[in-house]
Structure formats: C-alpha cells, structure tokens
Design an enzyme around this catalytic site. Structure first.
Site, PDB file in Angstrom:
ATOM      1  N   ARG A  19     -15.151   2.267  -1.790  1.00 32.23           N
ATOM      2  CA  ARG A  19     -14.944   0.986  -1.123  1.00 32.23           C
ATOM      3  C   ARG A  19     -15.110   1.176   0.371  1.00 32.23           C
ATOM      4  NH1 ARG A  19      -9.298  -1.910  -1.906  1.00 32.23           N
ATOM      5  NH2 ARG A  19      -8.511  -0.349  -0.463  1.00 32.23           N
ATOM      6  N   ARG A  56     -10.441   4.518  -1.893  1.00 29.52           N
ATOM      7  CA  ARG A  56     -10.007   3.693  -0.751  1.00 29.52           C
ATOM      8  C   ARG A  56     -10.365   4.447   0.530  1.00 29.52           C
ATOM      9  NH1 ARG A  56      -5.466   2.418  -4.493  1.00 29.52           N
ATOM     10  NH2 ARG A  56      -5.172   0.152  -4.501  1.00 29.52           N
ATOM     11  N   ASP A 115      -4.134  -7.773  -4.474  1.00 27.87           N
ATOM     12  CA  ASP A 115      -4.323  -8.857  -3.511  1.00 27.87           C
ATOM     13  C   ASP A 115      -4.520 -10.199  -4.199  1.00 27.87           C
ATOM     14  OD1 ASP A 115      -4.084  -7.843  -0.858  1.00 27.87           O
ATOM     15  OD2 ASP A 115      -5.833  -6.610  -1.276  1.00 27.87           O
ATOM     16  N   GLU A 146     -10.663 -10.415  -5.030  1.00 26.10           N
ATOM     17  CA  GLU A 146      -9.218 -10.342  -4.775  1.00 26.10           C
ATOM     18  C   GLU A 146      -8.710 -11.553  -4.008  1.00 26.10           C
ATOM     19  OE1 GLU A 146      -8.504  -6.530  -2.947  1.00 26.10           O
ATOM     20  OE2 GLU A 146     -10.271  -6.660  -1.695  1.00 26.10           O
ATOM     21  N   HIS A 148       0.830  -1.208   0.000  1.00 29.07           N
ATOM     22  CA  HIS A 148       0.000   0.000   0.000  1.00 29.07           C
ATOM     23  C   HIS A 148       0.864   1.257   0.000  1.00 29.07           C
ATOM     24  CE1 HIS A 148      -3.381  -2.688   0.935  1.00 29.07           C
ATOM     25  NE2 HIS A 148      -3.982  -1.835   0.132  1.00 29.07           N
ATOM     26  N   CYS A 186      -9.249  -2.822 -10.703  1.00 29.09           N
ATOM     27  CA  CYS A 186      -8.740  -1.619 -10.045  1.00 29.09           C
ATOM     28  C   CYS A 186      -7.391  -1.830  -9.358  1.00 29.09           C
ATOM     29  CB  CYS A 186      -9.761  -1.083  -9.044  1.00 29.09           C
ATOM     30  SG  CYS A 186     -10.123  -2.242  -7.725  1.00 29.09           S
TER      31      CYS A 186
HETATM   32  C1  PEP Z   1      -6.204  -4.615  -4.926  1.00 24.92           C
HETATM   33  O1  PEP Z   1      -6.021  -5.431  -4.033  1.00 24.92           O
HETATM   34  O2  PEP Z   1      -5.889  -4.818  -6.126  1.00 24.92           O
HETATM   35  C2  PEP Z   1      -6.830  -3.316  -4.636  1.00 24.92           C
HETATM   36  C3  PEP Z   1      -7.182  -2.490  -5.597  1.00 24.92           C
HETATM   37  O3  PEP Z   1      -7.000  -2.968  -3.342  1.00 24.92           O
HETATM   38  P1  PEP Z   1      -5.785  -2.536  -2.377  1.00 24.92           P
HETATM   39  O4  PEP Z   1      -4.565  -2.335  -3.236  1.00 24.92           O
HETATM   40  O5  PEP Z   1      -6.219  -1.314  -1.688  1.00 24.92           O
HETATM   41  O6  PEP Z   1      -5.668  -3.710  -1.469  1.00 24.92           O
HETATM   42 MG    MG Z   2      -6.992  -5.190  -2.146  1.00 25.77          MG
END
Ligand code: PEP
Ligand code: MG
Length: 574
Positions: free
Chosen positions: A337, A301, A459, A435, A194, A506
């Site tokens: 989300r 997010r 993920d 995910e 992240h 995404c």
């Molecule tokens: C992902 O997991 O691809 C996603 C978009 O969510 P995050 O990166 O916030 O876990």
């Molecule tokens: Mg994710």
C-alpha cells in the site's frame, strides 16, 4: 492487594509479568538507573536530542510559506524560546547527574516541575503556555526515543515485562517491537486504532481502554493480562496465579497444535480454496507471515517505514525494503500500500493544525498534494516489482480523480525508469482500498479503472458509523455487524465479482475468527490479516462448508435487529 481492571481486549492470550510504567504517549518516560560511568554519555544523549529539536524547529521556521498566518512563525518562535531556556535545556542535565537517571526521566521530572509553576500563574495567557511546554518536551522526548540509546530496564533473571501506558502511538508500538515486552496495556484507545492493530501484529496479549491502569498499578508489580477477556489482575494471589499459569500453558499448547496446519491448503469441506494472506508493517514481519503459512502479503502498510525518523527514507532505502519483502516471499504476491500517513500516523505537517485528521489530509490525499514525494515511492515500488510479484494498492480512495491522478503518476514513474533503463514489471497491478462508504457505493468507477480492490473495514466502519476508531469513549458503537457495514461489504464483494475484479478484505474483520464464516458466505475469497490469526482462520475455513454458511450469511444481510444478528452469527459458528 489483588484487584482486577477491565478494558477492551485487543490481542488474545495470557501474559504474566512485571509492570513497566511509561507516561503519556508522546512522553514515554521510562525510569531506570544509569551507572555512574555512563552519566556523561547520558547527558550528551540529552544534549543531542535538544540540538536536533532545535534544528528541526529552525528548519520548520524557514519553510513556513509566506502565505501562512503570522501566528505560525510566532508559534515556532515560542517553542524555540522554551527550548533554549536553561530550565528545559540545562536543568535536566543536573537531574541526570544527581539522580543517576535516564534522560527521558530527567526531562519528565523537570517538565512536571515547570508545569506545577505554570499552574500557579494568574495570567491566562501565560498559563496557557503550559501546552507549549508540553509540546516542546514531546519533541525532545521523541528525539530521545528515536535514539538507539533508549533501552527498557533489563530483567536479567528472565522475568517478563508488561508495558503499562496511558496511550501509545502506532510509531511507539513499532519502536517497542524490538524490546520484546510480554504484553501492552493502555488506559485509552479503540480496538481498531492503528496502535491496537500494530499491537495485535506483535502477537502478544494486549488490552486498551483500562482508564486507570497507570494510576493503580505500581512499577514492577506482578500482573496477569488476559488479552482474550480484556482483564488485568494486579498482584494476584498464589491460587489465581497458578490458575492462569495453567491457562497460559494450555493456550501455548493450542498454538503449537495449530502450527501443523501451516502447509495445508485453506479449503472448505466442499472444496472451495481461499487465499489467506498476511498484513505486515515492516519487512521483518515477513518471517512471521511465512511461519504461519501466508499465501502472500495482502497488505504491506508501507507508511511504517516513514515513522520514528526525522528524515524520510529515500528511493533506494524504500526500494531495498520492498525488494527484501518481495524476494523473501519467493514469487508469492506482495501487495504494497502506498503510504497512508496522516490521521493517527504522522507526519506532523498533516496533523498539527487540523481539527479532524481522520477526515483531513490523509493517505492518497496527502500523496497527491506532494507528488514529488509520492513519485519517489512509486519508483521504488516499480523497481522492486522486477524481483517478484508486486501489486500497488492505493489507500482511502473516494473519487475517480484520485485514481486517475495516481495512474498518471505511476505512468510518469515508469517513463522515468524507462529513460534510465531501470527494469520493472510493466504488468504491475494497481488496486484501490475501499474504506470510504462513497467508494463502496460508487464501486463501478473503481472497478473500471483498477485491477483489484481491497476492503479496509477498519476505516469503512469508522466512516460508515461516524465512530472514531481511536476513541474508546465511542468504542461500544464500533460494530462490524451493523447492518449498514454488512450490506456495504456484501455489495462490494458482489459488485466486484460481477465486474470480474478480484477483491480482498484486509481490515481487522478478516482476522476475526467469529466472522470467518460470515465473510465466506458473503463471497469473500481472499482474506488478509495479521500473521497471528492466519492459522486460527485456516482451521475455521477447513471446518466450514460453503453450502452451509452461504444461506445463513445471506439471511443475516436481511436482518436488522442486533440481538438476532448476534444469535444468527452464533448459529453460523456453531
Ligand atoms: C483498514 O482501514 O481496514 C485498513 C486495513 O487500513 P488501516 O487499518 O491501516 O487504516
Ligand atoms: Mg484504512
């Protein structure tokens, strides 16, 4: 002496500036001089931070359930004891005064002194208390950094600063957003952690996994960061500097040219239109999304509203944040989300005693064990839906029960708003993130209950390949082109299409220019990515034809050899 360091590129472009070193992720100890007349304020900033951690720990102690193991209370008591000791609570005040330095630095200096003493201790039990000291200092440091008093050194002469850290948490990066660093480089971290994701959103060159940057680079040293190649050049000679200045200039010119595509529809040469939406972390990011022609927000997010603070945002504060985004997007869809906390993004209760946070109480799992907190967000989201086009997105789904429980809570939130006569969009769409491989494989249970899907490849790759996305030691194994990943993504796109359920993607794959055509060929029609990538991806879409990319992409699905896959991808992008 000029030398180069190599790491994992996270965000492209070139930055040239002066190094600003900060220490461990939670121990962000910038060093700067505090003018004599501001010393009393700096000391009270330190006192306030200690007091706020004291009340935080006392509150925590009071909220430990009776059923919790006795060590919990003991653990908090030890921390309170350390915090109340003059060596930690008072000595840094003297350091601030004597060295005329900022509170963070004084605390760090004192912690280092204490740890050195601990290292001398023979008794194992006592020696192990050094970890407790670090944890207490981390808390105070966080509190200090959350304080508006924190400022990086000012470069009045217009020189640029490059942040050099061992590690940064996503919360740190968000906090540094306001300080306009020219670049971030860190010693650890994976490419879709992240932290990297947020750094990318800042649209500044960044590199992770440099391993020794903090040891080898000195404060204020001139460095060049090539975020595309993953190279840092320290103390460059004049020829190298001139070469990179030229490259930087060319890069800036390219970006300027791309801006012309802002209002163009993203359509392939054979006339297929795709949606290019933006991922955002905070309401302010909308500006950049619009500047880059996003046709909606594909992923907000929302958990970033919950970071860097001791009190969670209440319903009104959340509502205002969501409404702002919705109104600023002027009728374009905004997919918000529900908070995906846990794993590498607070809150602490989800992390503290967990051995494997990525597999623990994260995202929807955390929401469902605290329905009261979750309903507050759901009410805020519904209220915002009255002002535009809101879609609610549920993260990290694995089982149908999670969908059912969430839908029930949404119904409950709607009912409570009805009673109060508060308006909301009764047609608000609810979707789920795919995910976890289990969700991708058992997609039918989700297409039947949800209005739309969004593939979170960051993920999905982590869980499919069992590769921690935050760990640079396994970053080389993190592979979007792995046949298992490609086949899961293709399966989700195809199955959702058959079920007539819209599906977006995404994760970071959506903004990876080398994958635009592959995803198009596999059937993706809605991409959501950081704004910084939107125009590059649009240009690639404009130069692609579905008739050409589809057969090649489908052929890639049948290939398992990594080298051949790479070659096929090169051909697709030629
Ligand atoms: C992902 O997991 O691809 C996603 C978009 O969510 P995050 O990166 O916030 O876990
Ligand atoms: Mg994710």
């Amino acid at each position: 002496m000029t030398f180069a360091l190599h790491g994992i590129p996270v965000s492209g472009g070139i930055a040239i500036g002066h190094a600003h070193l900060i220490s461990h992720a939670q121990l962000e100890a910038a060093h700067y001089t505090v003018p004599a007349h501001q010393i009393p304020d700096e000391i009270s900033r330190f006192d306030n931070a200690v007091a706020s951690v004291r009340s935080e720990l006392t509150r925590l102690r009071g909220s430990v359930p009776l059923t919790a193991p006795a060590e919990f209370v003991g653990f908090i008591d030890v921390h309170l004891m350390i915090l109340n000791d003059g060596m930690l609570a008072l000595e840094p005040r003297n350091i601030i005064e004597n060295e005329q330095c900022n509170a963070e630095w004084a605390l760090k200096v004192q912690m280092d002194a204490l740890l050195a003493q601990f290292d001398q201790i023979e008794d194992t039990y006592l020696r192990e208390r050094r970890t407790d000291v670090i944890q207490v200092v981390e808390r105070v440091m966080k509190s200090l950094l959350g304080h508006p008093g924190y400022m990086p050194p000012q470069m009045g002469d217009g020189r640029k600063l490059i942040l050099v850290a061992r590690d940064l948490s996503p919360a740190d990066v968000v906090q540094f957003k306001q300080h306009h660093f020219a670049s971030f480089i860190t010693d650890v971290g994976g490419t879709t952690s992240h932290t990297a994701v947020v750094a990318r959103s800042l649209n500044i060159p960044s590199i992770v996994a440099l391993h020794q940057a903090r040891q080898l680079i000195r404060e204020n040293e001139l460095i060049i960061v090539d975020g595309t190649q993953g190279v840092v050049i320290v103390d460059p000679d004049s020829q190298t500097l001139a070469e990179y200045e030229l490259r930087q200039h060319q890069h800036d010119l390219e970006r300027l040219k791309l801006k012309r595509l802002r209002y163009m529809r993203a359509a392939t040469l054979d006339g297929l239109t795709v949606e290019l939406q933006a991922n955002i972390e905070l309401p302010d990011d909308v500006v950049q999304a619009k500047e880059n022609g996003a046709t909606g927000i594909g992923l907000f997010r929302s958990e970033f509203l919950f970071l860097n603070r001791s009190q969670l945002p209440d319903e009104d504060e959340q509502f205002e944040a969501y409404r702002r985004v919705v109104q600023e997007m002027e009728g374009l869809p905004v997919t918000i989300r529900t908070y995906d906390l846990g794993a590498d993004k607070g809150p602490e209760e989800a992390q503290r005693f967990v051995t494997n946070p990525a597999l623990g109480l994260r995202a929807i799992r955390l929401c469902l064990i605290e329905p009261q907190r979750f309903v507050i967000q759901l009410r805020a989201l519904l209220r915002a839906s009255h002002y535009g086009k809101v879609n609610i997105l549920i993260p990290m789904l694995a089982s149908v029960r999670e969908v059912e429980q969430t839908l029930q809570l949404i119904a409950q939130a709607k009912a409570s708003l009805d009673v109060e006569g508060v308006p909301y969009d009764s047609e608000v769409k609810v979707g789920g993130m795919i995910e976890i491989p289990a969700a991708a494989l058992a997609l039918g249970i989700f297409t039947r209950k949800l209005d739309f899907l969004s593939i979170g490849t960051n993920d999905l790759i982590q869980y499919t390949l069992a590769v921690d996305r935050t760990d640079d030691a396994v970053a080389h194994l993190y592979d979007p082109l792995h046949p298992a990943v490609l086949s899961l993504v293709a399966h989700v796109l195809k199955t959702a299409d058959k079920a007539k359920v819209p599906v977006a993607l995404c994760g970071e794959m959506a903004g990876d220019l080398t994958l635009t055509r592959l995803l198009l060929g596999l059937g993706l029609r809605q991409y959501s990515m950081h704004s910084a990538h939107l125009l590059d991806v649009k240009q690639r879409v404009l130069q692609s034809s579905l008739a050409h990319v589809k057969p090649l992409a489908l052929r890639m699905l049948r290939e398992s050899d990594p080298d051949r896959l790479r070659m096929m991808l090169d051909r697709l992008n030629a």
